[in-house]
Design an enzyme around this catalytic site. Structure first.
Site, PDB file in Angstrom:
ATOM      1  N   GLY A  91       0.796  -1.217   0.000  1.00 12.80           N
ATOM      2  CA  GLY A  91       0.000   0.000   0.000  1.00 12.80           C
ATOM      3  C   GLY A  91       0.828   1.267   0.000  1.00 12.80           C
ATOM      4  O   GLY A  91       1.836   1.379  -0.700  1.00 12.80           O
TER       5      GLY A  91
ATOM      6  N   ASP B 187       2.754   2.456   2.303  1.00 11.69           N
ATOM      7  CA  ASP B 187       4.097   2.199   2.826  1.00 11.69           C
ATOM      8  C   ASP B 187       5.029   1.723   1.712  1.00 11.69           C
ATOM      9  O   ASP B 187       6.128   2.250   1.530  1.00 11.69           O
ATOM     10  CB  ASP B 187       3.998   1.151   3.936  1.00 11.69           C
ATOM     11  CG  ASP B 187       5.259   1.002   4.770  1.00 11.69           C
ATOM     12  OD1 ASP B 187       6.120   1.894   4.740  1.00 11.69           O
ATOM     13  OD2 ASP B 187       5.358  -0.017   5.478  1.00 11.69           O
TER      14      ASP B 187
ATOM     15  N   ALA C  68      -5.024  -2.035   4.443  1.00 11.85           N
ATOM     16  CA  ALA C  68      -4.747  -3.373   4.957  1.00 11.85           C
ATOM     17  C   ALA C  68      -5.139  -3.531   6.428  1.00 11.85           C
ATOM     18  O   ALA C  68      -5.386  -4.644   6.881  1.00 11.85           O
ATOM     19  CB  ALA C  68      -3.271  -3.708   4.777  1.00 11.85           C
TER      20      ALA C  68
END
Length: 170
Positions: free
Chosen positions: A31, A33, A124
């Site tokens: 994602g 990150d 997530a």
């Protein structure tokens, strides 16, 4: 403090600080990150590894914030914060709000005049999107910041939902 809700890619925001919805390891992931680590390059990962070897050997606790270089991103810093994983029946909203407030405080300490946030924990970590928006807007409104704040939302539908919720919150 001006708050702008926009649809876009956080890795393309020209701001002083980009907030990373990190995982506790600080070593990249999926994602937002993963996108920040990928686009920002190896300097971000190198500083994150140094943080893990020093101040955060067990990882960054949820709700806290720490800064690194932004590497190749169009920013000066990346502020990493770990959002809580959503659990029905367990109120983790104070930790989610702390991600925003602690990131804003750190940005102000660094001298940042602009900051861009993703919608923390809404991917997530499974936080319901409408409540994630409410928590973000509430925390940002309550924490004074001497500059521009962007809430960068990945798609237009989520941006419209955020505009509607901002009107509801007044």
């Amino acid at each position: 403090m001006p708050l702008t809700l926009l649809r876009g890619d956080i890795t393309h925001q020209s701001v002083d600080a980009i907030v990373n919805a990190a995982n506790a390891t600080l070593l990249g992931g999926g994602g937002v990150d993963g996108a920040i680590h990928h686009r920002g390059g190896p300097a971000i990962l190198a500083e994150c590894r140094a943080l893990r070897e020093g101040e955060y050997p067990d990882g960054l606790p949820a709700g806290q914030a720490v800064a690194t270089t932004a590497g190749w991103l169009p920013a000066r810093w990346v502020i990493h914060t770990v959002g809580p994983v959503y659990r029905a029946g367990e109120d983790r909203s104070p930790t989610l709000r702390a991600c925003y407030t602690n990131s804003l405080r750190l940005a102000a300490e660094l001298g940042a005049e602009s900051i861009a946030f993703p919608l923390i924990s809404s991917g997530a970590f499974a936080w319901p999107v409408d409540d994630a928006i409410r928590q973000a807007l509430t925390a940002i409104a309550e924490e004074p910041f001497p500059g521009v704040v962007l809430l960068v939302l990945y798609d237009e539908q989520t941006r419209r939902r955020a505009e509607r919720i901002r009107l509801e919150l007044g």
